[in-house]
Design an enzyme around this catalytic site. Structure first.
Site, short mmCIF file in Angstrom:
data_model
loop_
_atom_site.label_atom_id
_atom_site.label_comp_id
_atom_site.label_asym_id
_atom_site.label_seq_id
_atom_site.Cartn_x
_atom_site.Cartn_y
_atom_site.Cartn_z
N ARG A 47 52.99 44.67 26.60
CA ARG A 47 54.03 45.05 27.55
C ARG A 47 55.14 44.02 27.46
NH1 ARG A 47 54.02 40.63 29.26
NH2 ARG A 47 55.49 41.36 30.82
N GLY A 48 56.24 44.31 28.19
CA GLY A 48 57.43 43.48 28.03
C GLY A 48 58.34 44.15 27.01
N ARG A 92 56.70 54.98 27.30
CA ARG A 92 57.12 54.41 28.59
C ARG A 92 58.63 54.65 28.72
NH1 ARG A 92 55.10 48.50 30.05
NH2 ARG A 92 55.60 49.24 32.15
N GLN A 199 51.51 40.19 36.27
CA GLN A 199 52.03 39.57 35.04
C GLN A 199 52.38 38.10 35.25
OE1 GLN A 199 52.94 42.57 36.18
NE2 GLN A 199 53.53 43.98 34.55
N ASP A 240 64.38 45.12 31.38
CA ASP A 240 63.87 46.23 30.56
C ASP A 240 65.00 47.10 30.05
OD1 ASP A 240 61.48 45.42 32.32
OD2 ASP A 240 60.70 46.56 30.63
N LYS A 251 61.09 44.26 36.39
CA LYS A 251 59.86 44.50 37.15
C LYS A 251 60.13 44.67 38.65
CE LYS A 251 56.65 45.02 35.85
NZ LYS A 251 56.16 46.42 35.64
O1 MRU Z 1 55.64 46.55 33.01
P1 MRU Z 1 55.95 45.41 32.09
O2 MRU Z 1 54.97 44.30 32.17
O3 MRU Z 1 56.19 45.89 30.67
O4 MRU Z 1 57.33 44.84 32.61
C1 MRU Z 1 57.89 43.77 31.94
C2 MRU Z 1 59.12 43.23 32.58
O5 MRU Z 1 59.57 43.71 33.59
C3 MRU Z 1 59.80 42.11 31.86
O6 MRU Z 1 60.44 41.25 32.75
C4 MRU Z 1 60.84 42.70 30.89
O7 MRU Z 1 60.27 43.69 30.08
C5 MRU Z 1 61.42 41.66 30.02
S1 MRU Z 1 60.25 41.05 28.86
C6 MRU Z 1 60.99 39.88 27.91
#
Ligand code: MRU
Length: 348
Positions: A47-48, A92, A199, A240, A251
């Protein structure tokens, strides 16, 4: 930390450190098919936003290999492969890097219509490796661009994990922190725990602790108190998707942190690669927000924490309006308001 996403030539597979089990267990998830890749993305083995993009790039290659292995003699492979790429792109909805990576691979395919499927696979694997390597270099450049924003002795609050684990390595929000530490500054981090997937508590704390950068975990609802007590000098979060006007999806809970930072006069920065900026999305209201399974909220691990029959909200992201963002730290420098102009100039 760069070993969490690996292409294995022996297995002809993408091998991912399974982030669901960190920090207590280091297990590996092997992706050989499109269905493995989509599962890894949906359940958040990986994820990320940038890490999702790198995974998707390898996923396109694996899609090609899967079509090679299963195609009936004489059948047209192109529509079958195109459908598999769309399956990956839609795993996603919020992180634009997923779509960005698939579109990049599609564009390479469109540039080489003469390629056989085998030739395309060879080409895509090489391209995925480039996307992978470039992501690390991009994160390091984000670090360089943002390090000067941090002063010796600062405590930086971050939300979610936008670190090495969320990228191919080094991170986005954590990159200026790492770079400032490499410059010799003493920096401490407050990692908001980030309900419900945790996270911050599990992943940001894991990687910073492993790298010897002082980190404390705070409950999400401690943010106001910590800021009121003067314990936070800067906030840096990842993103994102950043819309053309600078509104930034990250997030769930990030928007609240940004509002509190404004209340307490604390600079709030977003750190992200240019690939996270989506010039086709005019503003934050148009960013799709992922609505995830209720189980992530109703349960902690295998323990149910809400009464049977009670509904929950599990929106995974929120959008911080551009007006709350002091700067967007990218590999090409720090963008400041007015963001519409800054972003348009970047994409010229
Ligand atoms: O649901 P996730 O864990 O994929 O969400 C991740 C985030 O919100 C991160 O802050 C974002 O993707 C930046 S990652 C460098």
């Amino acid at each position: 930390m760069t070993e969490h996403i690996q292409y294995s030539p022996e297995k002809d597979a993408l091998v991912l450190l399974d982030q669901r089990y960190l920090p207590t267990r280091e297990e590996w998830f092997v992706c050989k098919t499109v269905s493995d890749i989509c599962e890894a993305l949906v359940v958040m083995v990986v994820r990320g936003a940038p890490a999702i993009g790198v995974t998707a790039a390898y996923g396109c290659y694996l899609a090609g290999r899967e079509v090679v292995a299963n195609l009936a003699p004489g059948a047209d492979w192109k529509p079958v492969l195109a459908a598999k790429l769309e399956e990956i792109a839609s795993a996603r909805p919020t992180a634009v890097n997923l779509r960005w990576a698939v579109r990049l691979m599609q564009a390479e395919w469109a540039r080489h219509p003469e390629f056989s499927l085998d030739e395309l696979c060879v080409f895509w694997l090489a391209k995925a490796k480039v996307v992978h390597a470039e992501d690390i270099a991009t994160c390091e450049a984000i670090g360089k661009a943002g390090a000067d924003l941090l002063a010796d002795g600062d405590t930086v609050m971050t939300h979610c994990n936008a670190g090495a684990l969320a990228t191919a390595g080094y991170g986005t929000a954590l990159a200026p922190i790492r770079a400032a530490v490499e410059q010799g500054k003493k920096i401490q981090v407050i990692a908001n725990e980030t309900r419900p997937f945790l996270q911050g508590a599990r992943l940001t704390a894991y990687e910073l602790h492993k790298d010897g950068i002082p980190v404390k975990v705070a409950c999400d609802n401690a943010c106001a108190l910590l800021m009121q007590r003067g314990l936070v000098q800067k906030v840096i979060v990842g993103a994102d998707r950043i819309a053309a006007n600078g509104d930034a999806a990250n997030k769930i809970g990030t928007f609240g942190v940004a509002l509190l930072a404004k209340e307490f006069g604390i600079p709030f920065y977003v750190a992200a690669p240019v690939s996270t900026i989506d010039p086709e999305t005019a503003d934050g209201s148009l960013i799709p927000i992922e609505d995830r399974t209720p189980r992530e909220v109703t349960h902690v691990g295998t323990t149910q924490i809400t009464p049977d029959g009670v509904g929950v909200f599990n929106f995974a992201f929120d959008v911080t309006p551009a007006k709350l963002i002091h700067g967007i730290i990218t590999e090409r420098g720090v963008l400041t308001a007015p963001y519409t102009e800054a972003i348009a100039t970047l994409f010229k």
